[in-house]
Design an enzyme around this catalytic site. Structure first.
Site, mmCIF file in Angstrom:
data_model
loop_
_atom_site.group_PDB
_atom_site.id
_atom_site.type_symbol
_atom_site.label_atom_id
_atom_site.label_comp_id
_atom_site.label_asym_id
_atom_site.label_seq_id
_atom_site.Cartn_x
_atom_site.Cartn_y
_atom_site.Cartn_z
ATOM 1 N N LYS A 1 0.851 -1.191 0.000
ATOM 2 C CA LYS A 1 0.000 0.000 0.000
ATOM 3 C C LYS A 1 0.888 1.243 0.000
ATOM 4 O O LYS A 1 1.755 1.405 0.888
ATOM 5 C CB LYS A 1 -0.845 -0.029 1.276
ATOM 6 C CG LYS A 1 -2.213 0.539 1.150
ATOM 7 C CD LYS A 1 -2.960 0.172 2.420
ATOM 8 C CE LYS A 1 -4.276 0.862 2.520
ATOM 9 N NZ LYS A 1 -4.819 0.753 3.864
HETATM 10 C C1 E4P Z 1 -8.087 1.208 4.287
HETATM 11 O O1 E4P Z 1 -7.454 0.845 3.316
HETATM 12 C C2 E4P Z 1 -7.989 2.573 4.852
HETATM 13 O O2 E4P Z 1 -6.720 2.817 5.358
HETATM 14 C C3 E4P Z 1 -9.054 2.733 5.893
HETATM 15 O O3 E4P Z 1 -10.291 2.280 5.348
HETATM 16 C C4 E4P Z 1 -9.192 4.144 6.430
HETATM 17 O O4 E4P Z 1 -10.320 4.223 7.248
HETATM 18 P P1 E4P Z 1 -10.595 5.453 8.247
HETATM 19 O O5 E4P Z 1 -10.885 6.661 7.422
HETATM 20 O O6 E4P Z 1 -11.782 5.008 9.042
HETATM 21 O O7 E4P Z 1 -9.347 5.611 9.079
#
Ligand code: E4P
Length: 233
Positions: free
Chosen positions: A83
């Site tokens: 990622k």
């Molecule tokens: C997933 O890939 C993201 O990092 C995550 O969904 C972020 O979520 P949040 O906005 O609730 O922190």
């Protein structure tokens, strides 16, 4: 539509895997901080439980650092996806990792244009954040619809992974928009399972079944007594 779990918590992942609905997992540094320990060990355990891609996020901001961390994660398990946050350096890292055959998930996408660029750079997954846009009074779902449409019209090979999901309605709307994946916390997955009419319907069926059993038991006790009464007369 594929369902990913948005967590680094092993028990939550095991639960979704048992239900047969788990297609992948997304983690990020904040989710990892909630469980602690060694990120590598946690990732290896998640990869062993999860049938599909598991996203592991780099924290370096320079290209070489992103590549170093990305290659390290990719060596942990076959189903790791690296990622990489959206940025100029992030695009370069995504492009170079794609050239090495390493799958990437471009994260922190907040506009369709950012998603388009990440797809062009070679990201396998595009992660627009719906909830964080809604949080600042913008329309997260508009970005999802735009990006899913662009990917479909131009037949891009990337998949739209809707992140930052806050409630079940986000999942339905993302699916209708043509997004390929929704990543959800276990809380939202559980909310998706439940419906008050399912609960009341189950309760009613169980009450009716119990009442029928009681009635059957009474009639089977009453019958021999009636026959006996007939013989005596
Ligand atoms: C997933 O890939 C993201 O990092 C995550 O969904 C972020 O979520 P949040 O906005 O609730 O922190």
């Amino acid at each position: 539509m594929k369902i990913f779990l948005d967590t680094a918590a092993i028990d939550d992942i095991r639960t979704a895997a048992r239900w047969g609905v788990l297609d992948g997992v997304t983690t990020n540094p904040s989710l990892f901080a909630k469980v602690g320990g060694s990120y590598d060990e946690v990732l290896k355990e998640i990869c062993a439980i999860t049938p599909g891609p598991v996203s592991a996020e780099v924290v370096a901001q320079d290209v070489e650092g992103m590549l170093r961390e990305g290659r390290h994660f990719a060596a942990l398990a076959d189903n790791i996806v690296v990622k990489v946050p959206m940025s100029e350096n992030g695009l370069e890292a995504i492009s170079r990792l794609a050239g090495e055959g390493v799958k990437t998930n471009c994260t922190l996408i907040f506009s369709a244009n950012q998603g388009l660029l990440a797809a062009k750079a070679g990201a396998s997954l595009l992660s627009p954040f719906v909830g964080r846009l809604d949080d600042i009074n913008e329309s997260g779902m508009t970005v999802i619809r735009e990006l899913a449409t662009i990917v479909r019209i131009h037949e891009l090979r990337s998949e739209v992974l809707v992140a930052s999901i806050r409630h079940p309605r986000h999942v339905t709307e993302a699916a209708l928009a043509g997004a390929h994946i929704a990543t959800v916390p276990l809380k939202v997955l559980r909310q998706m399972v439940r419906h008050p009419l399912t609960d009341s319907g189950t309760l009613q069926f169980r009450r009716d079944w119990a009442a029928a059993q009681t009635a059957n038991d009474r009639s089977s006790v009453a019958e021999p007594a009636a026959i006996g009464a007939g013989v005596r007369s």
